[in-house]
Design a protein around this motif. Structure first.
Motif, mmCIF file in Angstrom:
data_model
loop_
_atom_site.group_PDB
_atom_site.id
_atom_site.type_symbol
_atom_site.label_atom_id
_atom_site.label_comp_id
_atom_site.label_asym_id
_atom_site.label_seq_id
_atom_site.Cartn_x
_atom_site.Cartn_y
_atom_site.Cartn_z
ATOM 1 N N GLN A 116 0.815 -1.212 0.000
ATOM 2 C CA GLN A 116 0.000 0.000 0.000
ATOM 3 C C GLN A 116 0.847 1.259 0.000
ATOM 4 O O GLN A 116 0.551 2.216 -0.710
ATOM 5 C CB GLN A 116 -0.932 0.017 1.206
ATOM 6 C CG GLN A 116 -1.824 1.245 1.268
ATOM 7 C CD GLN A 116 -2.773 1.209 2.444
ATOM 8 O OE1 GLN A 116 -2.835 0.236 3.173
ATOM 9 N NE2 GLN A 116 -3.503 2.281 2.628
ATOM 10 N N PHE A 117 1.904 1.284 0.778
ATOM 11 C CA PHE A 117 2.733 2.476 0.906
ATOM 12 C C PHE A 117 3.991 2.433 0.044
ATOM 13 O O PHE A 117 4.837 3.319 0.161
ATOM 14 C CB PHE A 117 3.092 2.715 2.369
ATOM 15 C CG PHE A 117 1.911 3.095 3.201
ATOM 16 C CD1 PHE A 117 1.369 4.359 3.112
ATOM 17 C CD2 PHE A 117 1.328 2.175 4.038
ATOM 18 C CE1 PHE A 117 0.274 4.712 3.858
ATOM 19 C CE2 PHE A 117 0.228 2.515 4.799
ATOM 20 C CZ PHE A 117 -0.301 3.792 4.706
ATOM 21 N N ARG A 118 4.138 1.396 -0.786
ATOM 22 C CA ARG A 118 5.290 1.266 -1.690
ATOM 23 C C ARG A 118 6.606 1.493 -0.933
ATOM 24 O O ARG A 118 7.424 2.350 -1.268
ATOM 25 C CB ARG A 118 5.148 2.227 -2.855
ATOM 26 C CG ARG A 118 3.916 1.975 -3.697
ATOM 27 C CD ARG A 118 3.775 2.951 -4.826
ATOM 28 N NE ARG A 118 3.548 4.317 -4.427
ATOM 29 C CZ ARG A 118 2.367 4.863 -4.154
ATOM 30 N NH1 ARG A 118 1.299 4.125 -4.239
ATOM 31 N NH2 ARG A 118 2.266 6.129 -3.817
ATOM 32 N N ILE A 119 6.770 0.711 0.123
ATOM 33 C CA ILE A 119 7.919 0.878 1.017
ATOM 34 C C ILE A 119 9.241 0.618 0.306
ATOM 35 O O ILE A 119 10.242 1.281 0.584
ATOM 36 C CB ILE A 119 7.770 -0.036 2.256
ATOM 37 C CG1 ILE A 119 6.518 0.338 3.048
ATOM 38 C CG2 ILE A 119 8.997 0.012 3.134
ATOM 39 C CD1 ILE A 119 6.540 1.733 3.633
ATOM 40 N N GLY A 120 9.273 -0.306 -0.631
ATOM 41 C CA GLY A 120 10.512 -0.593 -1.352
ATOM 42 C C GLY A 120 11.035 0.622 -2.093
ATOM 43 O O GLY A 120 12.221 0.969 -1.997
ATOM 44 N N LYS A 121 10.156 1.286 -2.835
ATOM 45 C CA LYS A 121 10.559 2.497 -3.560
ATOM 46 C C LYS A 121 10.931 3.608 -2.591
ATOM 47 O O LYS A 121 11.870 4.358 -2.828
ATOM 48 C CB LYS A 121 9.417 2.961 -4.468
ATOM 49 C CG LYS A 121 9.167 2.047 -5.633
ATOM 50 C CD LYS A 121 8.039 2.556 -6.497
ATOM 51 C CE LYS A 121 7.759 1.582 -7.616
ATOM 52 N NZ LYS A 121 6.644 2.014 -8.454
ATOM 53 N N LEU A 122 10.182 3.708 -1.518
ATOM 54 C CA LEU A 122 10.448 4.743 -0.521
ATOM 55 C C LEU A 122 11.819 4.563 0.118
ATOM 56 O O LEU A 122 12.583 5.519 0.264
ATOM 57 C CB LEU A 122 9.360 4.713 0.553
ATOM 58 C CG LEU A 122 9.554 5.620 1.749
ATOM 59 C CD1 LEU A 122 9.565 7.074 1.315
ATOM 60 C CD2 LEU A 122 8.457 5.382 2.753
ATOM 61 N N LEU A 123 12.156 3.332 0.487
ATOM 62 C CA LEU A 123 13.467 3.082 1.096
ATOM 63 C C LEU A 123 14.585 3.394 0.111
ATOM 64 O O LEU A 123 15.624 3.948 0.488
ATOM 65 C CB LEU A 123 13.559 1.628 1.567
ATOM 66 C CG LEU A 123 12.747 1.277 2.803
ATOM 67 C CD1 LEU A 123 12.776 -0.231 3.043
ATOM 68 C CD2 LEU A 123 13.249 2.013 4.020
ATOM 69 N N PHE A 124 14.368 3.048 -1.149
ATOM 70 C CA PHE A 124 15.388 3.329 -2.157
ATOM 71 C C PHE A 124 15.587 4.835 -2.319
ATOM 72 O O PHE A 124 16.713 5.311 -2.429
ATOM 73 C CB PHE A 124 14.999 2.687 -3.487
ATOM 74 C CG PHE A 124 16.044 2.834 -4.546
ATOM 75 C CD1 PHE A 124 17.215 2.090 -4.489
ATOM 76 C CD2 PHE A 124 15.875 3.719 -5.586
ATOM 77 C CE1 PHE A 124 18.187 2.223 -5.462
ATOM 78 C CE2 PHE A 124 16.839 3.871 -6.558
ATOM 79 C CZ PHE A 124 18.002 3.116 -6.500
ATOM 80 N N LYS A 125 14.491 5.609 -2.314
ATOM 81 C CA LYS A 125 14.588 7.067 -2.425
ATOM 82 C C LYS A 125 15.313 7.684 -1.230
ATOM 83 O O LYS A 125 15.928 8.736 -1.342
ATOM 84 C CB LYS A 125 13.199 7.699 -2.515
ATOM 85 C CG LYS A 125 12.528 7.528 -3.837
ATOM 86 C CD LYS A 125 11.177 8.217 -3.805
ATOM 87 C CE LYS A 125 10.400 7.953 -5.059
ATOM 88 N NZ LYS A 125 9.050 8.556 -5.005
#
Length: 111
Positions: free
Chosen positions: A24-33
């Motif tokens: 839901q929160f797209r944590i993978g992309k967020l951590l990468f950013k």
């Protein structure tokens, strides 16, 4: 977003909840950013998912490792190095998740 499971004995519910949360929160992309990516070794998502499940479990990491209940494939040093990595912008991770959650609740109230 559904409520947090209160049954502490059922780790499958916690794992399912964390999987929905990550999607839901797209944590993978967020951590990468936020500079949490790794070139080799244990994937960041695996460490972060373990930490999130650990928050809602009934035992600490120490007790899980001592009793053999722990399902992680990495050492405690890997986990501590991840948490203490100065390059990861934890404030950005936290703020982005809160903003996404707030926007999602705001949109849901107008439906």
């Amino acid at each position: 977003m559904s409520s947090i499971p209160q049954n502490k004995n059922n780790s499958n519910e916690i794992s399912d909840f964390s999987a929905r949360f990550f999607k839901q929160f797209r944590i993978g992309k967020l951590l990468f950013k936020c500079n949490a990516g790794k070139a080799k070794g244990v994937p960041v998502m695996e460490i972060f998912r373990y930490l999130l499940c650990l928050i809602f479990s009934d035992r600490s990491d120490y007790m899980q490792r001592k009793t053999g209940v722990s399902e992680c494939s990495f050492s405690k040093n890997t986990m501590y190095r991840f948490l203490n990595n100065a390059r990861i912008n934890w404030a950005a991770v936290r703020c982005t998740v809160v903003c996404e959650d707030h926007c999602g609740l705001h949109e849901a109230s107008y439906r």
